[in-house]
Write a protein that holds these residues in place. Sequence first.
Motif, PDB file in Angstrom:
ATOM      1  N   SER A  44       0.822  -1.213   0.000  1.00  0.00           N
ATOM      2  CA  SER A  44       0.000   0.000   0.000  1.00  0.00           C
ATOM      3  C   SER A  44       0.849   1.252   0.000  1.00  0.00           C
ATOM      4  CB  SER A  44      -0.929   0.004   1.221  1.00  0.00           C
ATOM      5  OG  SER A  44      -1.934  -0.977   1.118  1.00  0.00           O
ATOM      6  N   TRP A  45       2.003   1.198   0.673  1.00  0.00           N
ATOM      7  CA  TRP A  45       2.837   2.403   0.778  1.00  0.00           C
ATOM      8  C   TRP A  45       4.241   2.206   0.210  1.00  0.00           C
ATOM      9  CZ3 TRP A  45       0.744  -0.129   5.079  1.00  0.00           C
ATOM     10  CH2 TRP A  45       1.643  -0.923   5.810  1.00  0.00           C
ATOM     11  N   CYS A  46       4.399   1.222  -0.664  1.00  0.00           N
ATOM     12  CA  CYS A  46       5.706   1.022  -1.298  1.00  0.00           C
ATOM     13  C   CYS A  46       6.002   2.166  -2.260  1.00  0.00           C
ATOM     14  CB  CYS A  46       5.730  -0.310  -2.049  1.00  0.00           C
ATOM     15  SG  CYS A  46       7.283  -0.616  -2.951  1.00  0.00           S
ATOM     16  N   ASP A  47       7.229   2.671  -2.223  1.00  0.00           N
ATOM     17  CA  ASP A  47       7.625   3.756  -3.115  1.00  0.00           C
ATOM     18  C   ASP A  47       7.512   3.375  -4.586  1.00  0.00           C
ATOM     19  OD1 ASP A  47       8.142   5.548  -1.106  1.00  0.00           O
ATOM     20  OD2 ASP A  47      10.285   5.094  -0.989  1.00  0.00           O
ATOM     21  N   PHE A  48       7.654   2.083  -4.878  1.00  0.00           N
ATOM     22  CA  PHE A  48       7.651   1.649  -6.270  1.00  0.00           C
ATOM     23  C   PHE A  48       6.317   1.029  -6.692  1.00  0.00           C
ATOM     24  CE2 PHE A  48      12.141   1.985  -5.327  1.00  0.00           C
ATOM     25  CZ  PHE A  48      12.602   2.649  -6.456  1.00  0.00           C
ATOM     26  N   ARG A  49       5.266   1.312  -5.953  1.00  0.00           N
ATOM     27  CA  ARG A  49       3.939   0.820  -6.312  1.00  0.00           C
ATOM     28  C   ARG A  49       3.558   1.162  -7.766  1.00  0.00           C
ATOM     29  NH1 ARG A  49      -0.811  -0.753  -3.874  1.00  0.00           N
ATOM     30  NH2 ARG A  49      -2.673  -0.155  -5.024  1.00  0.00           N
ATOM     31  N   PRO A  50       3.832   2.387  -8.264  1.00  0.00           N
ATOM     32  CA  PRO A  50       3.456   2.687  -9.656  1.00  0.00           C
ATOM     33  C   PRO A  50       4.134   1.793 -10.681  1.00  0.00           C
ATOM     34  CG  PRO A  50       3.912   4.709  -8.450  1.00  0.00           C
ATOM     35  CD  PRO A  50       4.379   3.568  -7.581  1.00  0.00           C
ATOM     36  N   SER A  51       5.246   1.158 -10.315  1.00  0.00           N
ATOM     37  CA  SER A  51       6.008   0.330 -11.251  1.00  0.00           C
ATOM     38  C   SER A  51       5.844  -1.160 -10.982  1.00  0.00           C
ATOM     39  CB  SER A  51       7.497   0.711 -11.180  1.00  0.00           C
ATOM     40  OG  SER A  51       7.694   2.068 -11.489  1.00  0.00           O
ATOM     41  N   CYS A  52       4.870  -1.541 -10.158  1.00  0.00           N
ATOM     42  CA  CYS A  52       4.729  -2.944  -9.763  1.00  0.00           C
ATOM     43  C   CYS A  52       3.263  -3.349  -9.826  1.00  0.00           C
ATOM     44  CB  CYS A  52       5.284  -3.151  -8.355  1.00  0.00           C
ATOM     45  SG  CYS A  52       5.187  -4.864  -7.760  1.00  0.00           S
ATOM     46  N   ALA A  53       2.886  -4.079 -10.869  1.00  0.00           N
ATOM     47  CA  ALA A  53       1.488  -4.495 -11.051  1.00  0.00           C
ATOM     48  C   ALA A  53       1.036  -5.424  -9.936  1.00  0.00           C
ATOM     49  CB  ALA A  53       1.329  -5.179 -12.408  1.00  0.00           C
ATOM     50  N   GLU A  54       1.917  -6.339  -9.505  1.00  0.00           N
ATOM     51  CA  GLU A  54       1.539  -7.259  -8.427  1.00  0.00           C
ATOM     52  C   GLU A  54       1.279  -6.520  -7.122  1.00  0.00           C
ATOM     53  OE1 GLU A  54       4.053  -9.652 -11.301  1.00  0.00           O
ATOM     54  OE2 GLU A  54       3.979  -7.624 -10.491  1.00  0.00           O
ATOM     55  N   GLY A  55       2.084  -5.497  -6.852  1.00  0.00           N
ATOM     56  CA  GLY A  55       1.882  -4.701  -5.651  1.00  0.00           C
ATOM     57  C   GLY A  55       0.566  -3.946  -5.678  1.00  0.00           C
ATOM     58  N   GLN A  56       0.205  -3.448  -6.846  1.00  0.00           N
ATOM     59  CA  GLN A  56      -1.057  -2.734  -6.984  1.00  0.00           C
ATOM     60  C   GLN A  56      -2.243  -3.652  -6.735  1.00  0.00           C
ATOM     61  OE1 GLN A  56      -1.075  -0.705 -10.803  1.00  0.00           O
ATOM     62  NE2 GLN A  56       1.060  -0.057 -10.540  1.00  0.00           N
ATOM     63  N   GLN A  57      -2.102  -4.916  -7.114  1.00  0.00           N
ATOM     64  CA  GLN A  57      -3.183  -5.881  -6.910  1.00  0.00           C
ATOM     65  C   GLN A  57      -3.233  -6.392  -5.479  1.00  0.00           C
ATOM     66  OE1 GLN A  57      -2.401  -8.917  -9.809  1.00  0.00           O
ATOM     67  NE2 GLN A  57      -2.764  -7.566 -11.571  1.00  0.00           N
ATOM     68  N   ALA A  58      -2.110  -6.345  -4.778  1.00  0.00           N
ATOM     69  CA  ALA A  58      -2.023  -6.949  -3.445  1.00  0.00           C
ATOM     70  C   ALA A  58      -2.729  -6.130  -2.379  1.00  0.00           C
ATOM     71  CB  ALA A  58      -0.556  -7.139  -3.058  1.00  0.00           C
ATOM     72  N   ALA A  59      -2.748  -4.805  -2.521  1.00  0.00           N
ATOM     73  CA  ALA A  59      -3.310  -3.955  -1.475  1.00  0.00           C
ATOM     74  C   ALA A  59      -3.707  -2.612  -2.073  1.00  0.00           C
ATOM     75  CB  ALA A  59      -2.296  -3.749  -0.349  1.00  0.00           C
ATOM     76  N   PRO A  60      -4.719  -1.955  -1.497  1.00  0.00           N
ATOM     77  CA  PRO A  60      -5.123  -0.639  -2.005  1.00  0.00           C
ATOM     78  C   PRO A  60      -4.071   0.409  -1.683  1.00  0.00           C
ATOM     79  CG  PRO A  60      -6.293  -1.149   0.017  1.00  0.00           C
ATOM     80  CD  PRO A  60      -5.541  -2.390  -0.352  1.00  0.00           C
ATOM     81  N   PRO A  61      -4.026   1.484  -2.453  1.00  0.00           N
ATOM     82  CA  PRO A  61      -3.007   2.518  -2.199  1.00  0.00           C
ATOM     83  C   PRO A  61      -3.280   3.269  -0.905  1.00  0.00           C
ATOM     84  CG  PRO A  61      -4.564   3.261  -3.870  1.00  0.00           C
ATOM     85  CD  PRO A  61      -4.886   1.823  -3.605  1.00  0.00           C
ATOM     86  N   ALA A  62      -2.229   3.555  -0.171  1.00  0.00           N
ATOM     87  CA  ALA A  62      -2.353   4.346   1.054  1.00  0.00           C
ATOM     88  C   ALA A  62      -2.265   5.822   0.702  1.00  0.00           C
ATOM     89  CB  ALA A  62      -1.240   3.979   2.028  1.00  0.00           C
ATOM     90  N   LYS A  63      -2.953   6.632   1.462  1.00  0.00           N
ATOM     91  CA  LYS A  63      -2.816   8.071   1.294  1.00  0.00           C
ATOM     92  C   LYS A  63      -1.464   8.488   1.866  1.00  0.00           C
ATOM     93  CE  LYS A  63      -7.711   9.299   1.208  1.00  0.00           C
ATOM     94  NZ  LYS A  63      -8.188   7.916   1.007  1.00  0.00           N
ATOM     95  N   SER A  64      -0.912   9.539   1.324  1.00  0.00           N
ATOM     96  CA  SER A  64       0.464   9.901   1.655  1.00  0.00           C
ATOM     97  C   SER A  64       0.635  10.358   3.086  1.00  0.00           C
ATOM     98  CB  SER A  64       0.963  10.996   0.702  1.00  0.00           C
ATOM     99  OG  SER A  64       0.174  12.175   0.832  1.00  0.00           O
ATOM    100  N   TRP A  65      -0.429  10.580   3.815  1.00  0.00           N
ATOM    101  CA  TRP A  65      -0.335  11.040   5.198  1.00  0.00           C
ATOM    102  C   TRP A  65      -0.825  10.000   6.215  1.00  0.00           C
ATOM    103  CZ3 TRP A  65      -3.650  12.985   1.500  1.00  0.00           C
ATOM    104  CH2 TRP A  65      -5.001  12.708   1.651  1.00  0.00           C
ATOM    105  N   GLU A  66      -1.156   8.791   5.768  1.00  0.00           N
ATOM    106  CA  GLU A  66      -1.769   7.803   6.652  1.00  0.00           C
ATOM    107  C   GLU A  66      -0.834   7.276   7.740  1.00  0.00           C
ATOM    108  OE1 GLU A  66      -3.855   4.578   4.856  1.00  0.00           O
ATOM    109  OE2 GLU A  66      -5.131   5.873   3.631  1.00  0.00           O
ATOM    110  N   LEU A  67       0.461   7.336   7.529  1.00  0.00           N
ATOM    111  CA  LEU A  67       1.402   6.764   8.498  1.00  0.00           C
ATOM    112  C   LEU A  67       1.933   7.789   9.492  1.00  0.00           C
ATOM    113  CD1 LEU A  67       3.452   4.292   6.272  1.00  0.00           C
ATOM    114  CD2 LEU A  67       1.442   3.843   7.664  1.00  0.00           C
ATOM    115  N   LEU A  68       1.341   8.964   9.529  1.00  0.00           N
ATOM    116  CA  LEU A  68       1.749   9.966  10.507  1.00  0.00           C
ATOM    117  C   LEU A  68       1.414   9.515  11.918  1.00  0.00           C
ATOM    118  CD1 LEU A  68       0.554  13.216   8.698  1.00  0.00           C
ATOM    119  CD2 LEU A  68       2.924  12.702   9.326  1.00  0.00           C
TER     120      LEU A  68
END
Length: 288
Positions: free
Chosen positions: A262-286
């Motif tokens: 969800s919060w991997c820096d390379f999510r845009p370049s990884c189709a499997e990562g995109q399928q594995a979990a929904p994208p996290a918002k950029s402030w969710e880990l504060l």
Amino acid sequence: MVAVEQLGFEFAVEPRRLTKVSPARLATFADCPRRYRLSYLDRPTPQRSGPWAHSTLGAVVHNALRALFELPPERRTPVRAAQLVSEHWQDAGFADAEQAAVYRDRAKTWVMEYVEHNDVSSTPVGLERWVSAPVNPEPGQPPSMIIEGRADRIDERDAELVIVDYKTGRRAPDEYEARSSQALAMYAVAAARTLRRPCHRVELHHLPTGTVAAAEHTPDTLRRHLTRAEETAEDLRVATDTLTAGGDREVLFPVNPGVRCSWCDFRPSCAEGQQAAPPAKSWELLAP
């Protein structure tokens, strides 16, 4: 004629190439080999996600504290610490200017309380200090790898070095986390070799709660960390060398999908990562 082998020379045997490893590289490879390849091997670097607010916040606090300790001791005041947060502040990754302002004020409070409740009069021997050392987990054996990295702060207390690592995350660390941190153990070993002073104590300083989680390493606990690092380093070396020789990158550096995608820096370049979990918002880990 005397053969050169009889004289103890073995020119046919190439010396072992030492792999340079840092805590960040080892952790990335152990977590997801594909992310390691995308981070350190693929060029040009594949597309990454945008900035993360928690990373921005952590960087600001680290930079402010580094700048604070670069001042003469008499100028290391709570007010100056808060000013340094403002001077280093960035809004990258926050939801909006309002949220950024809230966390800027929180960061000011954190560093002010840190200065109030901790002794900041001693000047560290290292600030963002790069340390490096050839090591082998087994005493008396030739080096098997080179460990290196940048420690947030290195103090000297009672003629021994102490590794200090700042944390700004959601959860306060404990002694177990300090003791089990491979990064802190590697910094301790490398700092002792680089600065030629013993180093056994490691500390995690959690700014949001004021928690200081400390652990005292022994030669055995440091050796166990180095053994683990060596095992990962060898797997990394073999995979990298095989890739260079033409090996299959997907086999050598497989994806390890999971919630972290969800919060991997390379999510845009990884189709499997995109399928594995929904994208996290950029402030969710504060930190809350």
